[in-house]
Design a protein around this motif. Structure first.
Motif, PDB file in Angstrom:
ATOM      1  N   UNK A 105       2.124   1.930  -3.435  1.00  0.00           N
ATOM      2  CA  UNK A 105       0.759   2.298  -4.265  1.00  0.00           C
ATOM      3  C   UNK A 105       0.815   3.860  -3.883  1.00  0.00           C
ATOM      4  N   UNK A 106       0.713   4.066  -2.855  1.00  0.00           N
ATOM      5  CA  UNK A 106       0.586   5.903  -2.450  1.00  0.00           C
ATOM      6  C   UNK A 106       1.525   6.554  -3.039  1.00  0.00           C
ATOM      7  N   UNK A 107       2.943   6.062  -2.923  1.00  0.00           N
ATOM      8  CA  UNK A 107       4.147   6.451  -3.584  1.00  0.00           C
ATOM      9  C   UNK A 107       4.064   6.713  -5.069  1.00  0.00           C
ATOM     10  N   UNK A 108       3.544   5.588  -5.750  1.00  0.00           N
ATOM     11  CA  UNK A 108       3.370   5.709  -7.234  1.00  0.00           C
ATOM     12  C   UNK A 108       2.315   6.531  -7.599  1.00  0.00           C
ATOM     13  N   UNK A 109       1.269   6.494  -6.951  1.00  0.00           N
ATOM     14  CA  UNK A 109       0.002   7.572  -7.308  1.00  0.00           C
ATOM     15  C   UNK A 109       0.467   9.170  -7.140  1.00  0.00           C
TER      16      UNK A 109
ATOM     17  N   UNK B 181       6.725   0.513  -9.052  1.00  0.00           N
ATOM     18  CA  UNK B 181       5.652   0.861  -8.732  1.00  0.00           C
ATOM     19  C   UNK B 181       4.951   2.118  -9.472  1.00  0.00           C
ATOM     20  N   UNK B 182       6.131   3.093  -9.551  1.00  0.00           N
ATOM     21  CA  UNK B 182       5.763   4.253 -10.340  1.00  0.00           C
ATOM     22  C   UNK B 182       5.571   4.003 -11.950  1.00  0.00           C
ATOM     23  N   UNK B 183       6.270   2.879 -12.384  1.00  0.00           N
ATOM     24  CA  UNK B 183       6.320   2.729 -13.702  1.00  0.00           C
ATOM     25  C   UNK B 183       4.941   1.986 -14.022  1.00  0.00           C
ATOM     26  N   UNK B 184       4.255   1.386 -13.126  1.00  0.00           N
ATOM     27  CA  UNK B 184       3.050   0.761 -13.340  1.00  0.00           C
ATOM     28  C   UNK B 184       1.966   1.632 -13.504  1.00  0.00           C
ATOM     29  N   UNK B 185       2.284   2.766 -13.225  1.00  0.00           N
ATOM     30  CA  UNK B 185       1.288   3.823 -13.426  1.00  0.00           C
ATOM     31  C   UNK B 185       1.398   4.919 -14.594  1.00  0.00           C
TER      32      UNK B 185
ATOM     33  N   UNK C 240       0.767  -1.029   0.019  1.00  0.00           N
ATOM     34  CA  UNK C 240      -0.088  -0.152   0.010  1.00  0.00           C
ATOM     35  C   UNK C 240       0.884   1.263  -0.018  1.00  0.00           C
ATOM     36  N   UNK C 241       1.919   1.082   0.776  1.00  0.00           N
ATOM     37  CA  UNK C 241       2.896   2.342   0.683  1.00  0.00           C
ATOM     38  C   UNK C 241       3.394   2.407  -0.511  1.00  0.00           C
TER      39      UNK C 241
END
Length: 84
Positions: free
Chosen positions: A29-33, A60-64, A26-27
């Motif tokens: 995901x928050x970072x990436x968003x 995670x960021x790349x996933x966005x 979750x952390x």
């Protein structure tokens, strides 16, 4: 847009005072968003194998990738609200 931006900024502040610390997934995901909403698509080289944290954040960021800033802000707000 300004209403969403204000809600996003409030969610960023609220994320620092959650009742309990979210799990690592979750952390990330928050970072990436957050990064997608504020900086856009990820740029630069993917960190090396020995930089576990940097690599996880980059992935995670790349996933966005391709998500609009508005969509990322709304997802961030929704996620923080679900954690409260």
């Amino acid at each position: 847009m300004s209403n969403l931006k204000a809600r996003f900024e409030q969610a960023v502040a609220d994320s620092k005072t959650l009742p309990e610390r979210p799990d690592n997934f979750t952390l990330l995901k928050l970072y990436a968003l957050y990064k997608q909403a504020t900086a856009g698509d990820v740029e630069g080289e993917r960190p090396g194998m020995t930089d576990f944290v940097g690599r996880a954040k980059w992935d995670a960021w790349q996933g966005q990738q391709g998500k609009s800033a508005q969509a990322a802000m709304q997802e961030y707000v929704d996620l923080v609200e679900s954690l409260r």
